[in-house]
Design a protein around this motif. Sequence first.
Motif, PDB file in Angstrom:
ATOM      1  N   ALA A  59      -0.019  -8.544 -15.924  1.00  0.00           N
ATOM      2  CA  ALA A  59       0.264  -7.113 -15.796  1.00  0.00           C
ATOM      3  C   ALA A  59       1.012  -6.861 -14.496  1.00  0.00           C
ATOM      4  O   ALA A  59       0.607  -7.339 -13.434  1.00  0.00           O
ATOM      5  N   GLY A  60       2.104  -6.118 -14.593  1.00  0.00           N
ATOM      6  CA  GLY A  60       2.873  -5.814 -13.385  1.00  0.00           C
ATOM      7  C   GLY A  60       4.353  -5.712 -13.675  1.00  0.00           C
ATOM      8  O   GLY A  60       4.784  -5.497 -14.805  1.00  0.00           O
ATOM      9  N   ASN A  61       5.133  -5.886 -12.624  1.00  0.00           N
ATOM     10  CA  ASN A  61       6.579  -5.756 -12.752  1.00  0.00           C
ATOM     11  C   ASN A  61       7.176  -6.932 -13.529  1.00  0.00           C
ATOM     12  O   ASN A  61       6.720  -8.079 -13.399  1.00  0.00           O
ATOM     13  N   ILE A  62       8.182  -6.637 -14.329  1.00  0.00           N
ATOM     14  CA  ILE A  62       8.905  -7.684 -15.066  1.00  0.00           C
ATOM     15  C   ILE A  62      10.332  -7.689 -14.526  1.00  0.00           C
ATOM     16  O   ILE A  62      11.258  -7.130 -15.126  1.00  0.00           O
ATOM     17  N   GLY A  63      10.497  -8.274 -13.364  1.00  0.00           N
ATOM     18  CA  GLY A  63      11.801  -8.286 -12.698  1.00  0.00           C
ATOM     19  C   GLY A  63      12.278  -9.697 -12.429  1.00  0.00           C
ATOM     20  O   GLY A  63      11.623 -10.681 -12.795  1.00  0.00           O
ATOM     21  N   ASP A  96       1.730   7.011  -8.915  1.00  0.00           N
ATOM     22  CA  ASP A  96       2.591   5.914  -9.355  1.00  0.00           C
ATOM     23  C   ASP A  96       1.788   4.628  -9.494  1.00  0.00           C
ATOM     24  O   ASP A  96       0.766   4.449  -8.807  1.00  0.00           O
ATOM     25  N   LEU A  97       2.253   3.723 -10.353  1.00  0.00           N
ATOM     26  CA  LEU A  97       1.570   2.462 -10.617  1.00  0.00           C
ATOM     27  C   LEU A  97       2.351   1.307 -10.020  1.00  0.00           C
ATOM     28  O   LEU A  97       3.263   0.776 -10.644  1.00  0.00           O
ATOM     29  N   CYS A  98       2.025   0.919  -8.797  1.00  0.00           N
ATOM     30  CA  CYS A  98       2.670  -0.230  -8.167  1.00  0.00           C
ATOM     31  C   CYS A  98       1.939  -0.561  -6.875  1.00  0.00           C
ATOM     32  O   CYS A  98       1.127   0.220  -6.373  1.00  0.00           O
ATOM     33  N   ALA A  99       2.258  -1.724  -6.332  1.00  0.00           N
ATOM     34  CA  ALA A  99       1.568  -2.203  -5.132  1.00  0.00           C
ATOM     35  C   ALA A  99       1.738  -1.249  -3.951  1.00  0.00           C
ATOM     36  O   ALA A  99       0.795  -1.014  -3.187  1.00  0.00           O
ATOM     37  N   GLY A 100       2.939  -0.682  -3.785  1.00  0.00           N
ATOM     38  CA  GLY A 100       3.177   0.234  -2.677  1.00  0.00           C
ATOM     39  C   GLY A 100       2.298   1.469  -2.759  1.00  0.00           C
ATOM     40  O   GLY A 100       1.787   1.953  -1.742  1.00  0.00           O
ATOM     41  N   SER A 101       2.101   1.986  -3.958  1.00  0.00           N
ATOM     42  CA  SER A 101       1.240   3.142  -4.168  1.00  0.00           C
ATOM     43  C   SER A 101      -0.225   2.788  -3.927  1.00  0.00           C
ATOM     44  O   SER A 101      -0.954   3.517  -3.255  1.00  0.00           O
ATOM     45  N   PHE A 102      -0.656   1.653  -4.457  1.00  0.00           N
ATOM     46  CA  PHE A 102      -2.057   1.251  -4.321  1.00  0.00           C
ATOM     47  C   PHE A 102      -2.408   0.957  -2.862  1.00  0.00           C
ATOM     48  O   PHE A 102      -3.555   1.129  -2.455  1.00  0.00           O
ATOM     49  N   ARG A 103      -1.426   0.521  -2.085  1.00  0.00           N
ATOM     50  CA  ARG A 103      -1.679   0.262  -0.666  1.00  0.00           C
ATOM     51  C   ARG A 103      -1.707   1.559   0.141  1.00  0.00           C
ATOM     52  O   ARG A 103      -2.609   1.785   0.942  1.00  0.00           O
ATOM     53  N   ASN A 104      -0.723   2.412  -0.060  1.00  0.00           N
ATOM     54  CA  ASN A 104      -0.532   3.550   0.827  1.00  0.00           C
ATOM     55  C   ASN A 104      -1.364   4.777   0.487  1.00  0.00           C
ATOM     56  O   ASN A 104      -1.701   5.557   1.383  1.00  0.00           O
ATOM     57  N   SER A 105      -1.714   4.973  -0.758  1.00  0.00           N
ATOM     58  CA  SER A 105      -2.505   6.147  -1.122  1.00  0.00           C
ATOM     59  C   SER A 105      -3.862   6.167  -0.410  1.00  0.00           C
ATOM     60  O   SER A 105      -4.211   7.152   0.249  1.00  0.00           O
ATOM     61  N   PRO A 106      -4.643   5.083  -0.469  1.00  0.00           N
ATOM     62  CA  PRO A 106      -5.929   5.109   0.243  1.00  0.00           C
ATOM     63  C   PRO A 106      -5.771   5.033   1.758  1.00  0.00           C
ATOM     64  O   PRO A 106      -6.567   5.629   2.495  1.00  0.00           O
ATOM     65  N   LEU A 107      -4.754   4.325   2.253  1.00  0.00           N
ATOM     66  CA  LEU A 107      -4.555   4.217   3.704  1.00  0.00           C
ATOM     67  C   LEU A 107      -4.243   5.581   4.307  1.00  0.00           C
ATOM     68  O   LEU A 107      -4.763   5.939   5.376  1.00  0.00           O
ATOM     69  N   ALA A 108      -3.395   6.363   3.643  1.00  0.00           N
ATOM     70  CA  ALA A 108      -3.053   7.700   4.145  1.00  0.00           C
ATOM     71  C   ALA A 108      -4.287   8.590   4.207  1.00  0.00           C
ATOM     72  O   ALA A 108      -4.458   9.376   5.157  1.00  0.00           O
ATOM     73  N   LYS A 109      -5.179   8.467   3.220  1.00  0.00           N
ATOM     74  CA  LYS A 109      -6.410   9.275   3.210  1.00  0.00           C
ATOM     75  C   LYS A 109      -7.322   8.903   4.378  1.00  0.00           C
ATOM     76  O   LYS A 109      -7.887   9.771   5.047  1.00  0.00           O
ATOM     77  N   VAL A 110      -7.473   7.611   4.613  1.00  0.00           N
ATOM     78  CA  VAL A 110      -8.314   7.157   5.730  1.00  0.00           C
ATOM     79  C   VAL A 110      -7.729   7.610   7.059  1.00  0.00           C
ATOM     80  O   VAL A 110      -8.449   8.086   7.947  1.00  0.00           O
ATOM     81  N   LEU A 111      -6.408   7.488   7.198  1.00  0.00           N
ATOM     82  CA  LEU A 111      -5.736   7.903   8.429  1.00  0.00           C
ATOM     83  C   LEU A 111      -5.920   9.402   8.671  1.00  0.00           C
ATOM     84  O   LEU A 111      -6.221   9.827   9.801  1.00  0.00           O
ATOM     85  N   ALA A 112      -5.762  10.211   7.630  1.00  0.00           N
ATOM     86  CA  ALA A 112      -5.935  11.662   7.761  1.00  0.00           C
ATOM     87  C   ALA A 112      -7.369  11.995   8.157  1.00  0.00           C
ATOM     88  O   ALA A 112      -7.606  12.894   8.979  1.00  0.00           O
ATOM     89  N   ASP A 113      -8.318  11.275   7.588  1.00  0.00           N
ATOM     90  CA  ASP A 113      -9.726  11.528   7.911  1.00  0.00           C
ATOM     91  C   ASP A 113     -10.025  11.215   9.377  1.00  0.00           C
ATOM     92  O   ASP A 113     -10.794  11.919  10.034  1.00  0.00           O
ATOM     93  N   LYS A 114      -9.381  10.178   9.908  1.00  0.00           N
ATOM     94  CA  LYS A 114      -9.634   9.778  11.288  1.00  0.00           C
ATOM     95  C   LYS A 114      -9.037  10.742  12.309  1.00  0.00           C
ATOM     96  O   LYS A 114      -9.504  10.807  13.451  1.00  0.00           O
ATOM     97  N   VAL A 115      -7.990  11.481  11.932  1.00  0.00           N
ATOM     98  CA  VAL A 115      -7.376  12.422  12.883  1.00  0.00           C
ATOM     99  C   VAL A 115      -7.735  13.870  12.561  1.00  0.00           C
ATOM    100  O   VAL A 115      -7.180  14.798  13.148  1.00  0.00           O
ATOM    101  N   LYS A 116      -8.675  14.073  11.635  1.00  0.00           N
ATOM    102  CA  LYS A 116      -9.071  15.424  11.231  1.00  0.00           C
ATOM    103  C   LYS A 116      -9.564  16.227  12.440  1.00  0.00           C
ATOM    104  O   LYS A 116     -10.317  15.720  13.271  1.00  0.00           O
ATOM    105  N   GLY A 117      -9.110  17.456  12.529  1.00  0.00           N
ATOM    106  CA  GLY A 117      -9.484  18.317  13.636  1.00  0.00           C
ATOM    107  C   GLY A 117      -8.522  18.237  14.800  1.00  0.00           C
ATOM    108  O   GLY A 117      -8.440  19.153  15.625  1.00  0.00           O
ATOM    109  N   ASP A 118      -7.769  17.146  14.852  1.00  0.00           N
ATOM    110  CA  ASP A 118      -6.826  16.965  15.965  1.00  0.00           C
ATOM    111  C   ASP A 118      -5.424  16.634  15.489  1.00  0.00           C
ATOM    112  O   ASP A 118      -4.488  16.556  16.287  1.00  0.00           O
TER     113      ASP A 118
END
Length: 393
Positions: A225-229, A14-36
Amino acid sequence: MKRIIYLTFYFEPDLCAGSFRNSPLAKVLADKVKGDGVVEVYTTMPNRYDTYHAEASAYEERGNLIIHRIALPAHESGMMDQIKSFYTYFMEVIRLNKGKKADLVFASSSRLFTAFLGYIISVKYKKLLYLDIRDIFVDTISDVIKSPLIKFFMLPVLKLIEHQTFSKAVHINLISGGFKSYFHPFKGVQFSEFTNGIDDEFLQVASKPQRLRHETNTVKTIVYAGNIGEGQGLHKIIPQAAEKLGIGYQFIIIGDGGAKGKLLLELEKRQVTNVEVRKPIQRNLLIEEYQKADYLFLHLNDLDAFKKVLPSKIFELATFSSPMIAGVSGYAKEFIEREIRSSFVFAPCDVEAMVQGIKEMNVNKEIDRNEFFNKYKRDHINHAMADSIIQYL
């Protein structure tokens, strides 16, 4: 194996601030708990814009990162459509978690109900709740809704939900320092301020020489560029400014949203010809448009609630060697003036100030924002925030 439930309404592609924030954060979090541990993301199929469609799987496994994408009913950006969408997401996340165990609940929320969903699940599992607050929904909705009758019935309910949700959290991250005063009543909660940041795609652009602009350019381009609300209020500023600036300036508006019709109507009414409105595009194409721009534009509507926010778009625009023109107030104004060189801030919806600022700004001045890049790399922020999350496991 420990399980983290990760709630975010928006996630890649998805193209929005929530996606751009959470997509990389979830990957980093998963990497930090890998194996456990395992991180299970509950999100939605790409739905931010009706005019942008991207393919995505309903279920995806990337090692110990599991992504559930929930399909939503067809919708536009009206309030009832948004309520239906959140209800579908809410109920489906509850269903998908039946019979499962969890060790920590994390919710990233701009609209209160993703945070409230986190509250419901944390109560069910009797586990800790960590909230990432990207907007103060009750504050915003109080400004946006004009009907006194709707406010009378809606606001007390929303405030009760908000109080229950925030009081249950063990940790609340505030994406903007401007939110701090609002959260003073919530005692016994650990607070942090991990802001948005600059993504790698933009940092790679920043490390390369960008084109020089010349005073001989016959037409200067101003890109938004962005939301038109309603929150951006573009219909209150762009047609009027374009009319005053004239044919020597060209506005390029890339995006979609609930107030796009108002913008188009205002452009038609004024018979403005130097504004082009385009559909949302992918980031690689957007970067090309930013690189070609003479000015980069950001605007928030003139509402009290927006005096507390710090738009993620600031970090995106600051990556490029073009002056930033920002119609914002409050904390965002303070942040831009303090942190970002070669920027001009004017009061929201102040057409005269915007036009004067654009005409007086030197677009040929060399811009050095390396200090800003180093301070606000998204990857650095994500690692620090992920560390603050896993301490509660």
